[in-house]
Design a protein around this motif. Sequence first.
Motif, short mmCIF file in Angstrom:
data_model
loop_
_atom_site.label_atom_id
_atom_site.label_comp_id
_atom_site.label_asym_id
_atom_site.label_seq_id
_atom_site.Cartn_x
_atom_site.Cartn_y
_atom_site.Cartn_z
N PHE A 17 121.83 29.27 12.69
CA PHE A 17 121.70 28.91 11.28
C PHE A 17 120.85 27.65 11.11
O PHE A 17 120.04 27.57 10.19
N SER A 18 121.01 26.67 11.97
CA SER A 18 120.24 25.43 11.84
C SER A 18 118.76 25.65 12.13
O SER A 18 117.92 24.87 11.68
N SER A 19 118.42 26.72 12.87
CA SER A 19 117.01 27.02 13.14
C SER A 19 116.41 27.97 12.10
O SER A 19 115.29 28.42 12.24
N GLY A 20 117.20 28.31 11.07
CA GLY A 20 116.69 29.15 9.98
C GLY A 20 116.98 30.63 10.14
O GLY A 20 116.51 31.44 9.35
N GLY A 21 117.75 31.01 11.15
CA GLY A 21 118.08 32.41 11.37
C GLY A 21 119.42 32.77 10.78
O GLY A 21 120.03 32.00 10.02
N PHE A 22 119.89 33.94 11.11
CA PHE A 22 121.19 34.44 10.65
C PHE A 22 121.96 34.96 11.85
O PHE A 22 121.38 35.56 12.76
N ALA A 23 123.26 34.74 11.87
CA ALA A 23 124.11 35.24 12.95
C ALA A 23 125.47 35.60 12.39
O ALA A 23 125.95 34.98 11.44
N ALA A 24 126.08 36.63 12.98
CA ALA A 24 127.41 37.06 12.57
C ALA A 24 128.13 37.66 13.77
O ALA A 24 127.50 38.24 14.65
N ILE A 25 129.43 37.52 13.78
CA ILE A 25 130.23 38.12 14.83
C ILE A 25 130.48 39.58 14.45
O ILE A 25 131.10 39.87 13.43
N GLU A 26 129.97 40.47 15.27
CA GLU A 26 130.15 41.91 15.04
C GLU A 26 131.46 42.39 15.66
O GLU A 26 132.12 43.29 15.14
N ARG A 27 131.81 41.79 16.79
CA ARG A 27 133.04 42.16 17.49
C ARG A 27 133.60 40.90 18.14
O ARG A 27 132.92 40.25 18.92
N LYS A 28 134.83 40.57 17.81
CA LYS A 28 135.46 39.38 18.35
C LYS A 28 136.27 39.76 19.58
O LYS A 28 137.12 40.64 19.53
N GLY A 29 135.98 39.09 20.68
CA GLY A 29 136.66 39.40 21.94
C GLY A 29 137.70 38.35 22.28
O GLY A 29 138.18 37.61 21.43
N ALA A 30 138.03 38.28 23.56
CA ALA A 30 139.01 37.32 24.05
C ALA A 30 138.47 35.90 23.87
O ALA A 30 137.35 35.59 24.26
N ALA A 31 139.29 35.04 23.29
CA ALA A 31 138.85 33.67 22.97
C ALA A 31 138.52 32.85 24.21
O ALA A 31 137.59 32.06 24.20
N GLU A 32 139.25 33.05 25.27
CA GLU A 32 139.07 32.21 26.45
C GLU A 32 137.90 32.63 27.31
O GLU A 32 137.08 31.81 27.69
N ALA A 33 137.81 33.91 27.65
CA ALA A 33 136.82 34.30 28.66
C ALA A 33 136.18 35.66 28.42
O ALA A 33 135.74 36.30 29.35
N GLY A 34 136.11 36.10 27.19
CA GLY A 34 135.46 37.38 26.92
C GLY A 34 133.96 37.30 27.15
O GLY A 34 133.33 36.29 26.86
N ALA A 35 133.38 38.36 27.70
CA ALA A 35 131.93 38.41 27.91
C ALA A 35 131.24 38.43 26.54
O ALA A 35 131.74 39.01 25.59
N VAL A 36 130.08 37.77 26.45
CA VAL A 36 129.36 37.67 25.19
C VAL A 36 128.07 38.48 25.28
O VAL A 36 127.27 38.29 26.21
#
Length: 113
Positions: A17-36
């Motif tokens: 967002f700070s670089s002028g783009g857009f981002a959204a979480i499509e699928r939320k995984g494990a908070a600690e160690a989910g693969a991104v």
Amino acid sequence: MRVTSDFFVSALIRRVFSSGGFAAIERKGAAEAGAVFLRQRFRDGYETLYGPAPQSFFEERGEDRLFEVRAERAEPDAVADIIAREARFDPDLWVVELEAEDVAALLDLAEQS
């Protein structure tokens, strides 16, 4: 020390967002160690998918999180199929959708050989 997936995704979204783009979480995984996984969408309808790089790259470079291109400028259905296969293997994964011109400036990418 490696930051949690939740913290990494939150920081990444702020950087996009700070670089002028857009981002959204499509699928939320494990908070600690989910693969991104990062799904970069382009205006022409194609997408590039970034996923975690193999462990061997970490030993060489010592990065915290390192990504590799899994599909480059592919059809959205092909990217969705790859994500679905990965989710069957690892149901705790995250998928972050990005609309940003230069994702390489936001991530550490593994060298392509």
